[in-house]
Design a protein around this motif. Structure first.
Motif, PDB file in Angstrom:
ATOM      1  N   PHE A  36     -10.761  -8.979  -6.394  1.00 18.83           N
ATOM      2  CA  PHE A  36      -9.661  -8.207  -6.967  1.00 18.83           C
ATOM      3  C   PHE A  36     -10.178  -7.256  -8.047  1.00 18.83           C
ATOM      4  CE2 PHE A  36      -7.074 -10.919  -4.533  1.00 18.83           C
ATOM      5  CZ  PHE A  36      -5.765 -10.481  -4.565  1.00 18.83           C
ATOM      6  N   PRO A  70       0.241   0.098  -5.523  1.00 16.45           N
ATOM      7  CA  PRO A  70       0.181  -1.071  -6.403  1.00 16.45           C
ATOM      8  C   PRO A  70       1.148  -2.206  -6.083  1.00 16.45           C
ATOM      9  CG  PRO A  70       1.460   0.653  -7.455  1.00 16.45           C
ATOM     10  CD  PRO A  70       0.964   1.229  -6.150  1.00 16.45           C
ATOM     11  N   ASN A 118      -1.136  -6.675  -2.760  1.00 14.15           N
ATOM     12  CA  ASN A 118      -2.298  -6.981  -3.596  1.00 14.15           C
ATOM     13  C   ASN A 118      -2.164  -8.399  -4.131  1.00 14.15           C
ATOM     14  OD1 ASN A 118      -3.807  -4.193  -3.984  1.00 14.15           O
ATOM     15  ND2 ASN A 118      -1.616  -3.747  -4.148  1.00 14.15           N
ATOM     16  N   LYS A 158       2.935  -5.511  -5.344  1.00  5.22           N
ATOM     17  CA  LYS A 158       2.397  -6.873  -5.471  1.00  5.22           C
ATOM     18  C   LYS A 158       2.169  -7.520  -4.115  1.00  5.22           C
ATOM     19  CE  LYS A 158       5.904  -8.060  -8.039  1.00  5.22           C
ATOM     20  NZ  LYS A 158       6.528  -6.718  -8.200  1.00  5.22           N
ATOM     21  N   LEU A 207      -5.233  -6.631   0.002  1.00  2.49           N
ATOM     22  CA  LEU A 207      -5.536  -5.640  -1.019  1.00  2.49           C
ATOM     23  C   LEU A 207      -5.250  -4.234  -0.498  1.00  2.49           C
ATOM     24  CD1 LEU A 207      -8.859  -7.070  -2.480  1.00  2.49           C
ATOM     25  CD2 LEU A 207      -6.740  -6.669  -3.764  1.00  2.49           C
ATOM     26  N   ARG A 246      -7.699  -4.502  -9.235  1.00  4.53           N
ATOM     27  CA  ARG A 246      -6.427  -5.209  -9.225  1.00  4.53           C
ATOM     28  C   ARG A 246      -6.505  -6.510 -10.025  1.00  4.53           C
ATOM     29  NH1 ARG A 246      -3.352  -1.130  -8.177  1.00  4.53           N
ATOM     30  NH2 ARG A 246      -3.484  -0.272  -6.061  1.00  4.53           N
ATOM     31  N   THR A 247      -5.355  -6.940 -10.541  1.00  3.76           N
ATOM     32  CA  THR A 247      -5.259  -8.220 -11.223  1.00  3.76           C
ATOM     33  C   THR A 247      -5.163  -9.338 -10.201  1.00  3.76           C
ATOM     34  OG1 THR A 247      -4.121  -7.223 -13.109  1.00  3.76           O
ATOM     35  CG2 THR A 247      -3.873  -9.597 -12.828  1.00  3.76           C
ATOM     36  N   ARG A 264      -5.814  -0.491  -2.249  1.00  4.46           N
ATOM     37  CA  ARG A 264      -6.206   0.313  -3.409  1.00  4.46           C
ATOM     38  C   ARG A 264      -5.246   1.469  -3.665  1.00  4.46           C
ATOM     39  NH1 ARG A 264     -11.840  -0.280  -4.892  1.00  4.46           N
ATOM     40  NH2 ARG A 264     -12.913  -1.781  -3.541  1.00  4.46           N
ATOM     41  N   PRO A 297      -0.124  -7.564 -13.312  1.00  8.00           N
ATOM     42  CA  PRO A 297      -0.430  -6.320 -12.579  1.00  8.00           C
ATOM     43  C   PRO A 297       0.166  -5.092 -13.274  1.00  8.00           C
ATOM     44  CG  PRO A 297       0.344  -8.023 -11.090  1.00  8.00           C
ATOM     45  CD  PRO A 297       0.575  -8.540 -12.474  1.00  8.00           C
TER      46      PRO A 297
END
Length: 262
Positions: A75, A46, A51, A48, A41, A80-81, A43, A262
């Motif tokens: 998540f 973004p 995350n 992929k 992860l 996040r997705t 933050r 996402p």
């Protein structure tokens, strides 16, 4: 054609090594493990790859539904997705579970490798990487067309890279950046990342020249194998790497729950 168990294990070893190199080359802010699932992860950025859940052992099959439920909470707390990065190391039972639950597939990507010594460098010029991270950040954001709000997150990632990192860029006659690339040397491996050419300057050989430059630099530093990750629908990128001698090692795809992306 069926492959032997020994060949399958050899292929898994290659995938594991390249996956580990990829994690080090593009480090997430946080990496936690649930069994052999690497939960990455970030933050501040973004991407992929930064995350996602990354299963690393095809035999790790216990409690799939429960572990996904735990990850969903993690998540969500990070904004996040829930995303699974499905590589050849993902357990078939996990893949079957995602299929049964209707998880979507998107952004299929291909990991490619090449023998650097086999590349023809006769037309390339030795260039040293730049040392100014701030200058590279500005160039990368501009060439990729990313908003300024991503600057801090991208800087956090690049500053966290532990293997030796060469930052390369090309500018036009007016001093405006038109291409960027990173060369991450991890012992004998050289990962080429963040490659981009400004839209107005594409199909002019600039990307090919810059990747050659990065690989030549890495070879001088002791790297023997180059690797890249490129999305499967990026025809221009695939053609560029294939021209240099890169060949597919494996592919992966991202999975998200039904209706989520996402």
């Amino acid at each position: 054609m069926a492959i032997t168990e020994a060949e399958k294990m050899r292929q898994f070893a290659v995938v594991r090594r390249l996956e580990a190199a990829g994690f080090r080359a593009w480090p997430a802010t946080s990496t936690a493990f649930d069994g052999t699932w690497a939960v990455r992860l970030t933050r501040a950025f973004p991407a992929k790859r930064l995350n996602s859940i990354n299963p690393l052992d095809p035999s790790d099959t216990k409690g799939i539904a429960e572990r996904l439920a735990r990850a969903r909470k993690t998540f969500a707390e990070a904004g996040r997705t829930l995303t699974v990065r499905q590589s050849p190391l993902a357990p078939p039972e996990l893949v079957a579970h995602l299929d049964a639950e209707g998880w979507s597939r998107f952004a299929e990507s291909i990991v490619m490798t090449c023998e650097i010594a086999a590349i023809d460098f006769s037309a390339s010029v030795d260039r040293i990487p730049i040392r100014d991270i701030d200058r590279y950040l500005e160039a990368s954001l501009a060439v990729h067309g990313r908003p300024p709000s991503m600057r801090a997150g991208l800087g956090e990632i690049i500053r966290a890279i532990r293997p030796p990192c060469g930052m390369f860029m090309r500018e036009n006659d007016g001093g405006k950046p038109v291409a960027v690339a990173l060369a991450i040397q991890d012992n004998d491996l050289a990962g080429i990342l963040d490659v981009a050419v400004a839209p107005a300057c594409q199909r002019q050989g600039i990307g090919l020249d810059l990747v050659r430059t990065a690989l030549r630099y890495s070879m001088h530093k002791g790297a023997t194998t180059g690797w890249v990750q490129v999305e499967a629908d990026n025809a221009a990128g695939l053609a560029l790497y294939e021209r240099l001698g890169f060949r597919q090692a494996y592919h992966y795809v991202y999975r998200t729950p039904p209706g989520e992306r996402p």
